[in-house]
Every structure is written in structure tokens, then in C-alpha cells.
Design a protein around this motif. Sequence first.
Motif, short mmCIF file in Angstrom:
data_model
loop_
_atom_site.label_atom_id
_atom_site.label_comp_id
_atom_site.label_asym_id
_atom_site.label_seq_id
_atom_site.Cartn_x
_atom_site.Cartn_y
_atom_site.Cartn_z
N UNK A 283 -54.19 -2.83 7.09
CA UNK A 283 -54.63 -3.37 8.38
C UNK A 283 -53.43 -3.69 9.25
N UNK A 284 -53.63 -3.50 10.56
CA UNK A 284 -52.57 -3.71 11.54
C UNK A 284 -53.10 -4.58 12.68
N UNK A 285 -52.22 -5.41 13.21
CA UNK A 285 -52.50 -6.19 14.40
C UNK A 285 -51.91 -5.44 15.59
N UNK A 286 -52.74 -5.13 16.56
CA UNK A 286 -52.29 -4.51 17.80
C UNK A 286 -52.42 -5.58 18.88
N UNK B 184 -55.99 1.42 9.20
CA UNK B 184 -55.39 2.75 9.34
C UNK B 184 -54.74 3.15 8.02
N UNK B 185 -54.71 4.43 7.75
CA UNK B 185 -54.16 4.94 6.49
C UNK B 185 -52.68 4.63 6.37
N UNK B 186 -51.95 4.67 7.50
CA UNK B 186 -50.52 4.42 7.48
C UNK B 186 -50.05 4.06 8.88
N UNK B 187 -48.76 3.77 9.00
CA UNK B 187 -48.20 3.35 10.28
C UNK B 187 -48.34 4.43 11.35
N UNK B 188 -48.18 5.69 10.99
CA UNK B 188 -48.30 6.77 11.97
C UNK B 188 -49.68 6.76 12.63
N UNK B 189 -50.72 6.59 11.84
CA UNK B 189 -52.08 6.54 12.38
C UNK B 189 -52.24 5.29 13.24
N UNK C 45 -49.96 3.69 14.92
CA UNK C 45 -49.23 3.88 16.18
C UNK C 45 -49.98 4.80 17.13
N UNK C 46 -50.59 5.83 16.60
CA UNK C 46 -51.39 6.74 17.44
C UNK C 46 -52.57 5.98 18.06
N UNK C 47 -53.27 5.20 17.23
CA UNK C 47 -54.39 4.42 17.75
C UNK C 47 -53.93 3.38 18.77
N UNK C 48 -52.79 2.74 18.51
CA UNK C 48 -52.26 1.75 19.44
C UNK C 48 -51.90 2.39 20.78
N UNK C 49 -51.37 3.59 20.75
CA UNK C 49 -51.05 4.30 21.99
C UNK C 49 -52.33 4.56 22.80
N UNK C 50 -53.41 4.90 22.11
CA UNK C 50 -54.69 5.09 22.80
C UNK C 50 -55.19 3.76 23.37
N UNK C 51 -55.02 2.68 22.61
CA UNK C 51 -55.42 1.36 23.09
C UNK C 51 -54.62 0.93 24.30
N UNK C 52 -53.33 1.22 24.29
CA UNK C 52 -52.46 0.89 25.43
C UNK C 52 -52.93 1.60 26.69
N UNK C 53 -53.29 2.86 26.54
CA UNK C 53 -53.79 3.63 27.69
C UNK C 53 -55.12 3.05 28.17
#
Length: 108
Positions: free
Chosen positions: A2-5, A81-86, A88-96
Motif C-alpha cells: 500500500x502507498x500513500x499518495x 499496487x504491486x510495486x513502486x513503478x505501478x 508511481x504510474x497511478x500517482x501520475x494519473x492522480x496528479x493529472x
Amino acid sequence: MQYLVSVLFDAPGRATEEEDAAIDVFNAKLIADGHWVFAGGLGEPVSATVIDNRGAGEPIFSDGPYVESKEFLAGFWIIEAEDLDVALKLAAEGSKACNRRVEVRPFL
């Protein structure tokens, strides 16, 4: 994992109608793809109360934010997310979607 965005912002006010709509679409995608855990928007820093109960006496309640800063935490997502790469990709979508900068941190 789990990640905090964390959603970072530097001006008073809330999301525009367009931003709210984009956030709703992003949230629906997170849910559909199994990444959603929890999310929420936060009140402005002036609405914060800091509590310090580290001492032996009564707790101390202070109005206002813990830290004076140009930027503040405007909201957040907790994602799976499975890993940090995933993440980060999701966070980039959230940022947009929210039109704000975001920060990603893993839970320990």
C-alpha cells in the motif's frame, strides 16, 4: 503493498468542477482495477488543530497547522499496487486528474 499518495497544493480553495469530475473518473478507475483502498480531501490548514499530549500534564491544543508552509496537504489516496513503478504510474494519473502535485510514500 500500500502507498500513500499525498495531494500537495499552495492556494486556498477547493477543486474546480472540472477537477472534481476528473477525480471521480480516476477514483472509478482505481476501484475497477482493484487499486482503491481509501481517499479523501482535507480542510485548509487554518482548520487544523495540533494536539500535544507527550507530557505528564494535560494535553495542549493549538489552532492552526503543525508547520507553516507555502504548500499543504489538500487530500490523499491510499492505493494498493504491486510495486513502486505501478504506484508511481497511478500517482501520475492522480496528479493529472486533480491538477495538483502529488507525493508517493510506501506504508511500512
